[in-house]
Structures are given as structure tokens and as C-alpha cells.
Design an enzyme around this catalytic site. Structure first.
Site, PDB file in Angstrom:
ATOM      1  N   LYS A  56      33.012  45.598  35.089  1.00  0.00           N
ATOM      2  CA  LYS A  56      33.470  44.483  34.253  1.00  0.00           C
ATOM      3  C   LYS A  56      32.298  43.661  33.728  1.00  0.00           C
ATOM      4  O   LYS A  56      32.254  43.294  32.554  1.00  0.00           O
ATOM      5  CB  LYS A  56      34.430  43.596  35.048  1.00  0.00           C
ATOM      6  CG  LYS A  56      35.757  44.263  35.337  1.00  0.00           C
ATOM      7  CD  LYS A  56      36.647  43.381  36.190  1.00  0.00           C
ATOM      8  CE  LYS A  56      37.982  44.058  36.451  1.00  0.00           C
ATOM      9  NZ  LYS A  56      38.887  43.204  37.243  1.00  0.00           N
ATOM     10  N   GLY A  72      33.965  40.272  38.939  1.00  0.00           N
ATOM     11  CA  GLY A  72      34.605  40.192  40.246  1.00  0.00           C
ATOM     12  C   GLY A  72      35.848  41.051  40.290  1.00  0.00           C
ATOM     13  O   GLY A  72      36.522  41.222  39.273  1.00  0.00           O
ATOM     14  N   ASP A  73      36.123  41.606  41.446  1.00  0.00           N
ATOM     15  CA  ASP A  73      37.360  42.348  41.643  1.00  0.00           C
ATOM     16  C   ASP A  73      37.675  42.398  43.125  1.00  0.00           C
ATOM     17  O   ASP A  73      36.814  42.124  43.963  1.00  0.00           O
ATOM     18  CB  ASP A  73      37.288  43.760  41.071  1.00  0.00           C
ATOM     19  CG  ASP A  73      38.653  44.233  40.571  1.00  0.00           C
ATOM     20  OD1 ASP A  73      39.622  44.184  41.368  1.00  0.00           O
ATOM     21  OD2 ASP A  73      38.759  44.642  39.406  1.00  0.00           O
ATOM     22  N   GLN A  74      38.916  42.764  43.408  1.00  0.00           N
ATOM     23  CA  GLN A  74      39.376  42.792  44.796  1.00  0.00           C
ATOM     24  C   GLN A  74      40.260  44.010  45.014  1.00  0.00           C
ATOM     25  O   GLN A  74      41.044  44.366  44.134  1.00  0.00           O
ATOM     26  CB  GLN A  74      40.161  41.513  45.085  1.00  0.00           C
ATOM     27  CG  GLN A  74      40.552  41.318  46.528  1.00  0.00           C
ATOM     28  CD  GLN A  74      41.223  39.970  46.728  1.00  0.00           C
ATOM     29  OE1 GLN A  74      42.246  39.695  46.126  1.00  0.00           O
ATOM     30  NE2 GLN A  74      40.643  39.135  47.571  1.00  0.00           N
ATOM     31  N   GLY A 109      34.667  42.084  45.715  1.00  0.00           N
ATOM     32  CA  GLY A 109      33.366  42.469  45.191  1.00  0.00           C
ATOM     33  C   GLY A 109      32.954  41.551  44.057  1.00  0.00           C
ATOM     34  O   GLY A 109      33.798  40.996  43.344  1.00  0.00           O
TER      35      GLY A 109
END
Length: 196
Positions: A56, A72-74, A109
Site C-alpha cells: 500500500k 498499514g494493514d492487519q 503491520g
């Protein structure tokens, strides 16, 4: 000396709030990364959270030279598999019913990218121990929170009524919300993207 604008490459309201509450001045530019293409069978959930965050940030960085871009990601690991966001409240209800009385793991992350290069990336993990919630509580919870839950990978928001779903959380609060915030802030300071 702080140089270059700061950009968040995420549409997450929780991530925006965390960065704003930490005093950061930034703009938001979401990416068009195909997340499904990166979710290969057997992918490690922690590595995947980091890889998605990097993808991203890299996508947004390509059109914003000189900017410090935060991705950011989860991911959510449960019962030996990777769980995606629920597509409906019925699906959210089914998922929460399966998770009650059990634990699952959230991996958040983040990545810091500038001019198409990953300056830093990292991931942190929290283990969520859900209480054995009753059907009436689950019904009330879903009715109260509504479709906003479909934007959350676990179909809950810990910063709201979702706090009552859990007996215990092992890990950092910000990790649960979707960013390894302390590590990200340290990386931003080291890079000179924010004041130290």
C-alpha cells in the site's frame, strides 16, 4: 530537520485517529492494491500483514515523490486459517459465534516508504481471548455497532462496545487497533520524518 510531507496510505478511521492523536500532521491517500492477490494460500499471517502494508505504501509513494508514506494493514489468524473482513452482519454474527470462548491472533503491520523505497517495516502481534458471550449480548452488540463492523477484520472495535467481548488481550492496545504505533513512531523519528 523534518523534511517532506507525511501521508497515510490507508482508509482506516482507527489508523487516522491513532496518528492524529499522536500529534502527527498528515494527509490520507488510499491505494488500489489488490489485497486478495497477495493473500496466497498458506501465507504466514504476520508476514502478510507486513507485505500488505508495504504494498500500500509503495503504491501511494509512486505518485508522491518526496513524501513519507505510511502503509498499514492487519490480519487475523483463527483456528489455523486467515480470516478476512465479514461481508455482511450475518457473516459477522457467524464469525463472532465461532470465536466466542476461544482465542485468536491479530497481526498489525506497518511500513514507511519514501520515493519508492521501503525505509522501515514491522509487525506486532496481539492475542485476543474472547469471553463466552451470550446470544442476547451478541444480538445487542451487532444491532448497536451495525455495518461499521464490516470495516474491521474481526468484526469488532475494541475502542467501542467490542471491549466487552473479551476476557483478556495479550499485546499492545495500538496493535489491536491496527498499527504497531510505538515502533512506527520510532522509525519516523529515526528517518527524520517527524521531530525527535
Amino acid at each position: 530537520m523534518v523534511s517532506g510531507p507525511l501521508v497515510l496510505a490507508s482508509g482506516s478511521a482507527a489508523r487516522r485517529a491513532m496518528l492524529a492523536d499522536a500529534g502527527l500532521v498528515f494527509t490520507v491517500q488510499t491505494s488500489d492494491v489488490d489485497e486478495a492477490a497477495l493473500k496466497t494460500p498458506g501465507a504466514d499471517p504476520a508476514e502478510l500483514a507486513c507485505r500488505l502494508a508495504e504494498a500500500k505504501a509503495l503504491a501511494v509513494s509512486a505518485s508522491m515523490p518526496g513524501a513519507w508514506v505510511i502503509g498499514g494493514d492487519q490480519t487475523l489468524a483463527f483456528d489455523g486459517g486467515l480470516i478476512s473482513k465479514a461481508r455482511s452482519l450475518d457473516e459477522a454474527r457467524q464469525r463472532l459465534s465461532q470465536m466466542r470462548g476461544r482465542s485468536h491472533t491479530l497481526h498489525s503491520g506497518a511500513a514507511l516508504v519514501r520515493d519508492g523505497a521501503v525505509v522501515w517495516s514491522g509487525v506486532e502481534t496481539a492475542t485476543m481471548v474472547m469471553r463466552d458471550i451470550s446470544d442476547p449480548f451478541l444480538d445487542t452488540y451487532l444491532a448497536t455497532e451495525g455495518e461499521a463492523l464490516l470495516a474491521c477484520v474481526g468484526a469488532y472495535r475494541l475502542e467501542g462496545l467490542g471491549a466487552q467481548l473479551f476476557d483478556r488481550v495479550d499485546g499492545d492496545y495500538f496493535t489491536v487497533l491496527g498499527l504497531p504505533l510505538w515502533s512506527l513512531l520510532a522509525a519516523l523519528r529515526r528517518a527524520g520524518a517527524i521531530a525527535s
